[in-house]
Design a protein around this motif. Structure first.
Motif, PDB file in Angstrom:
ATOM      1  N   ASN A 151       0.677  -1.317  -0.117  1.00  0.00           N
ATOM      2  CA  ASN A 151       0.154  -0.163   0.071  1.00  0.00           C
ATOM      3  C   ASN A 151       0.764   1.286  -0.047  1.00  0.00           C
ATOM      4  N   THR A 190       1.602   6.839  -1.349  1.00  0.00           N
ATOM      5  CA  THR A 190       0.973   5.664  -1.434  1.00  0.00           C
ATOM      6  C   THR A 190       1.179   4.834  -2.764  1.00  0.00           C
ATOM      7  N   ASP A 221       3.188   4.322  -8.432  1.00  0.00           N
ATOM      8  CA  ASP A 221       2.639   3.747  -9.666  1.00  0.00           C
ATOM      9  C   ASP A 221       2.227   4.940 -10.720  1.00  0.00           C
ATOM     10  N   LYS A 222       1.478   5.620 -10.366  1.00  0.00           N
ATOM     11  CA  LYS A 222       0.939   6.791 -11.122  1.00  0.00           C
ATOM     12  C   LYS A 222       2.237   7.643 -11.599  1.00  0.00           C
ATOM     13  N   LYS A 224      -0.524   3.488  -4.958  1.00  0.00           N
ATOM     14  CA  LYS A 224      -1.201   4.220  -6.045  1.00  0.00           C
ATOM     15  C   LYS A 224      -0.377   5.346  -6.789  1.00  0.00           C
TER      16      LYS A 224
END
Length: 167
Positions: free
Chosen positions: A134, A150, A155-156, A152
């Protein structure tokens, strides 16, 4: 307070010597770090290298104590030992990484940070990354600063960087 620090360190050492939870490895030693913060008493146990050119993460533990300096709980923080070799001849390495299993937690542990504070400057590393499912923790060794993202968001950012390189 000094006596309590001494007593919890002594109790932690006795626990280490009596319990098979605690592992030792060749060319390493266990380092005990007693801390008292308010009513909270604990001892972190780090594995330190006994050879040059290696930084050891993992094989670390946390013991918590009651007000009478008796062991209340003990836990293994990382499920393995992670020896990281430093570059030879002063060659610069940009960064190192390790991953956390869900049992270890989402964030860089206090023992990870302590290890980087103790040994990071000897490594020629700029940053150390800790990845979990996470989160991504980024420790800047020179600035002694921790940034958390995070997974997320990480990864972005990586997708954006990859797209920029293709253009």
């Amino acid at each position: 307070m000094e006596n309590d620090l001494y007593q919890i360190r002594k109790a932690a050492l006795a626990e280490i010597n009596a319990d098979t939870l605690f592992k030792t490895y060749n060319n390493t030693s266990l380092n005990l770090v007693p801390l008292i913060n308010g009513n909270e008493k604990k001892v972190y146990v780090l594995t330190g290298p006994q050879v040059d050119g290696v930084v050891v993460l993992g094989n670390d533990y946390l013991l918590s104590f009651d007000k009478n300096n008796k062991v209340r709980s003990k836990q293994r923080l990382h499920q393995s030992i992670i020896p990281l070799n430093c570059a030879e001849d002063g060659a610069e390495e940009v960064s190192t990484i390790h991953t956390h299993l869900p049992a270890t937690g989402d964030y860089m542990t206090p023992t990870d940070i302590c290890t980087m504070l103790l040994y990071g400057n000897m490594s020629n590393w700029k940053q150390h990354y800790t990845f979990s499912d996470n989160f991504v923790s980024i420790w800047d060794i020179q600035k002694r600063d921790l940034v958390m993202l995070t997974r997320k968001a990480w990864d972005k950012i990586m997708q954006h960087q990859a797209a920029k390189q293709q253009n």
